[in-house]
Design an enzyme around this catalytic site. Structure first.
Site, PDB file in Angstrom:
ATOM      1  N   HIS A   1      27.525 -48.242-135.063  1.00 46.78           N
ATOM      2  CA  HIS A   1      26.299 -47.996-135.817  1.00 46.78           C
ATOM      3  C   HIS A   1      25.109 -47.713-134.928  1.00 46.78           C
ATOM      4  CE1 HIS A   1      28.855 -49.225-139.086  1.00 46.78           C
ATOM      5  NE2 HIS A   1      28.087 -48.410-139.766  1.00 46.78           N
TER       6      HIS A   1
ATOM      7  N   ARG B   1      22.310 -45.846-146.403  1.00 43.91           N
ATOM      8  CA  ARG B   1      22.890 -47.107-145.919  1.00 43.91           C
ATOM      9  C   ARG B   1      21.871 -48.227-146.139  1.00 43.91           C
ATOM     10  NH1 ARG B   1      25.249 -43.488-141.786  1.00 43.91           N
ATOM     11  NH2 ARG B   1      27.461 -43.964-141.563  1.00 43.91           N
TER      12      ARG B   1
ATOM     13  N   ARG C   1      24.061 -46.664-151.400  1.00 40.79           N
ATOM     14  CA  ARG C   1      25.234 -47.512-151.188  1.00 40.79           C
ATOM     15  C   ARG C   1      24.786 -48.968-151.141  1.00 40.79           C
ATOM     16  NH1 ARG C   1      28.790 -46.974-145.873  1.00 40.79           N
ATOM     17  NH2 ARG C   1      26.986 -47.993-144.965  1.00 40.79           N
TER      18      ARG C   1
ATOM     19  N   GLU D   1      37.475 -45.780-147.683  1.00 38.08           N
ATOM     20  CA  GLU D   1      37.402 -45.991-146.234  1.00 38.08           C
ATOM     21  C   GLU D   1      38.419 -47.011-145.746  1.00 38.08           C
ATOM     22  OE1 GLU D   1      33.449 -47.268-145.152  1.00 38.08           O
ATOM     23  OE2 GLU D   1      33.220 -48.465-146.952  1.00 38.08           O
TER      24      GLU D   1
ATOM     25  N   ASN E   1      34.582 -42.833-140.836  1.00 36.00           N
ATOM     26  CA  ASN E   1      34.389 -43.728-139.681  1.00 36.00           C
ATOM     27  C   ASN E   1      35.305 -44.948-139.794  1.00 36.00           C
ATOM     28  OD1 ASN E   1      32.318 -41.986-139.177  1.00 36.00           O
ATOM     29  ND2 ASN E   1      30.727 -43.326-139.968  1.00 36.00           N
ATOM     30  N   ASP E   2      35.273 -45.567-140.972  1.00 36.91           N
ATOM     31  CA  ASP E   2      36.126 -46.741-141.165  1.00 36.91           C
ATOM     32  C   ASP E   2      37.558 -46.348-141.470  1.00 36.91           C
ATOM     33  OD1 ASP E   2      34.645 -49.113-140.672  1.00 36.91           O
ATOM     34  OD2 ASP E   2      33.406 -48.641-142.407  1.00 36.91           O
TER      35      ASP E   2
ATOM     36  N   ARG F   1      36.085 -49.108-133.959  1.00 38.69           N
ATOM     37  CA  ARG F   1      35.207 -47.947-133.780  1.00 38.69           C
ATOM     38  C   ARG F   1      34.068 -48.212-132.810  1.00 38.69           C
ATOM     39  NH1 ARG F   1      32.289 -47.762-139.730  1.00 38.69           N
ATOM     40  NH2 ARG F   1      30.560 -46.717-138.720  1.00 38.69           N
TER      41      ARG F   1
ATOM     42  N   CYS G   1      31.323 -38.651-146.049  1.00 37.78           N
ATOM     43  CA  CYS G   1      30.018 -39.077-145.535  1.00 37.78           C
ATOM     44  C   CYS G   1      30.142 -39.739-144.163  1.00 37.78           C
ATOM     45  CB  CYS G   1      29.310 -39.992-146.521  1.00 37.78           C
ATOM     46  SG  CYS G   1      30.173 -41.533-146.809  1.00 37.78           S
TER      47      CYS G   1
END
Ligand code: PEP
Ligand code: MG
Length: 585
Positions: free
Chosen positions: A209, A316, A353, A451, A474-475, A485, A522
């Protein structure tokens, strides 16, 4: 002497400037620039902290039992001596007065400098005193943490004035480059509107992140550069090459000239792309593609609109909850923030989200999740469902914000149908609570992040319950390949093109299409121009990414012919070496 430090390229472009080191500390330390008028108060804060620790140590000395080991008394003497050390005191004053660092930042910066001097000492006994110094500074920091800071957090407006104050040279506006062992996402947010031209951190993966926030700031960044923060000194000249993932320290004039040239080329390219802002994202064969923005704060909506986004595909919201010592904003504060984002998008949809904390996004920076495996722990929707009252506070705020424009509500990390039902029941309850109160609320579309591989594998069940899906690559990559990650040690294995990942992404897109429901990506792959054609070929028509990437992806869309790409994408998927086909295609 010129040398290079290699890491992972996470945010493109070239930055050239002087290094500002953020030392790592075992104590949770905030970093921000103060106003010149706050210098005296910051110095008093450090002095009070130091005096309190001196008092504490002297009291310990006085109360020491007679049979205590003599080493203990000697140790306290050493600590008291270090506390009075002129190098510590004058150095801290320097960072506060001349650089406008807040007190904690000034203390840890000076600690780092003295600690390095200790490291270089011949005498082993003296070398070992470094640990004592660290303990002493940590005591001061802990004391200061317990005492509320009289200094307001940094303003969110760009601090050009601060830049002037920070000039290293009277005439030239020297850019500053931040070098740190690690920066929490909350730290990054604090720096978001500040003066830095680039970032380098020792740790972190491409989709950690910290890297994501660096990208959203649209400044060159390198993460996973191992010992960068040890090798660079305050004020060193450095070049960050965000394309290659390299930091060059103390560059020679020839290297400087070369990178200066590349920097200018980069700005010309950006200028050229900016002409595409108002061009609709339509492929050569007439397919319309939705290019949405990922944002972290309501104020980011402006950048999204500026970049020509047709909406926000991912807000986010957890970033609003960070760095508040665990106190979440109440419903009214959240409503105002969501409303600001919704109004900022001027009638374009905003996908909010719900809170996704945990793993590499702790609520409080510096707080390390003590669980064995935080990425697999109580995070995201699991965290929300574990505290339904807190969850409904957020849901009510979102539903109220939906009065002001189109809102889509997105839930992270769902895996079970049972969780889906619980989540939707909470939405119903939140609506009922607002109704009972007579509060106005608007309609929202409901969506799920895909995800976790399990969610992708039962995507039909998800489609039964939700209006839209958003693939969090990403996840999804992290969990499919069992690669953390955020861990630079395994970053080379983090592979968006792994056939297993591509297979899951392709299935979710085609199931969504079959049922006439919108599917977006996304995760970071959506903003990676090397992936645009492949995702189009897999049928994707909705991409959400950092505003800074939108125009480059649009350029790819404008050049694409999806009829040709569909067959090619199948070949890439079936290949054992998709990367080779991708670069050849
Ligand atoms: C993802 O996992 O791809 C995603 C978009 O969510 P985050 O990066 O916030 O986990
Ligand atoms: Mg995610």
């Amino acid at each position: 002497m010129t040398f290079a430090v290699h890491g992972l390229a996470v945010a493109r472009g070239i930055a050239i400037g002087r290094a500002v080191l953020v030392a790592s500390s075992r104590v949770d330390v905030v970093h921000y620039f103060i106003e010149p008028g706050q210098v005296a108060a910051e110095i008093v804060r450090v002095r009070n902290g130091r005096n309190a620790v001196v008092d504490e140590l002297q009291r310990l000395q006085a109360e020491m039992p007679h049979d205590a080991p003599p080493e203990l008394a000697a140790l306290l003497d050493v600590h008291l001596m270090l506390l009075q050390d002129e190098a510590l005191v004058s150095g801290v004053k320097h960072w506060i007065t001349d650089r406008l660092y807040n007190a904690e930042w000034a203390l840890t910066t000076q600690l780092e400098i003295i600690a390095r001097q200790f490291d270089e000492m011949e005498d082993e006994y003296l070398r070992e005193r470094k640990a004592d110094l660290e303990q002493v500074v940590e005591r001061i920091l802990r004391y200061m943490k317990g005492v509320a800071s009289p200094v307001a957090p940094p303003p969110s407006s760009p601090r050009r004035k601060g830049t002037q104050d920070l000039l290293l040279d009277d005439k030239v506006d020297v850019p500053l480059v931040l070098v740190a062992h690690d920066l929490s996402p909350a730290d990054m947010l604090q720096f978001k509107q500040s003066v830095f031209a680039g970032f380098v951190t020792d740790v972190g993966g491409k989709t950690s992140h910290t890297a994501i926030v660096a990208r959203s700031m649209d400044i060159p960044a390198v993460v996973g550069a191992r010992a960068a923060s040890q090798l660079v000194r305050q004020d060193d000249w450095v070049i960050i090459d965000g394309d290659a993932g390299v930091m060059i320290v103390d560059p020679s004039p020839i290297i400087l000239a070369e990178y200066g040239f590349r920097q200018r080329q980069g700005s010309l390219e950006r200028e050229r792309l900016s002409r595409l802002r108002h061009t609709p994202a339509v492929t050569l064969d007439g397919e319309t593609v939705e290019l949405l923005a990922n944002i972290e704060q309501p104020a980011d909506a402006a950048a999204a609109v500026r970049a020509g986004a047709v909406g926000v595909g991912l807000f986010r919201s957890e970033f609003m909850f960070m760095g508040r010592n665990g106190h979440l904003p109440d419903e009214e504060a959240q409503y105002q923030a969501y409303r600001e984002a919704v109004e900022g998008m001027q009638g374009l949809p905003v996908t909010l989200r719900t809170i996704d904390v945990g793993a590499d996004k702790p609520l409080d920076k510096g707080h390390k999740d003590s669980h064995l495996n935080p990425a697999l722990g109580l995070r995201a929707i699991r965290w929300s469902l574990a505290d339904p009252a807190m969850f409904r506070t957020q849901l009510r705020a979102v539903l109220r914000a939906a009065v002001h424009g189109p809102v889509r509500l997105l839930f992270p990390m769902l895996a079970h149908v049972g969780e889906i039902r619980q989540t939707l029941a909470q939405v119903d309850m939140a609506r009922a609570e607002l109704q009972a109160r007579g509060a106005a609320f608007g309609p929202v579309q409901l969506g799920a992040m895909i995800e976790i591989p399990a969610a992708a594998l039962i995507v039909r069940s998800f489609l039964k319950y939700f209006d839209f899906l958003s693939i969090g690559t990403n996840d999804l990559i992290q969990y499919t390949l069992a690669i953390d990650r955020a861990d630079e040690a395994v970053a080379h294995l983090y592979d968006p093109l792994h056939p297993a990942v591509l297979g899951l992404v392709a299935d979710v897109i085609s199931e969504g299409q079959a049922q006439g429901k919108s599917v977006c990506v996304c995760g970071e792959t959506a903003g990676d121009v090397a992936m645009t054609r492949l995702l189009l070929g897999l049928g994707l028509r909705s991409f959400s990414m950092h505003p800074a990437q939108i125009l480059a992806v649009k350029q790819e869309v404008l050049r694409a012919d999806t009829r040709k790409l569909a067959a090619w994408a199948q070949e890439v998927m079936a290949s054992e070496d998709p990367a080779a086909l991708l670069s050849a295609g």
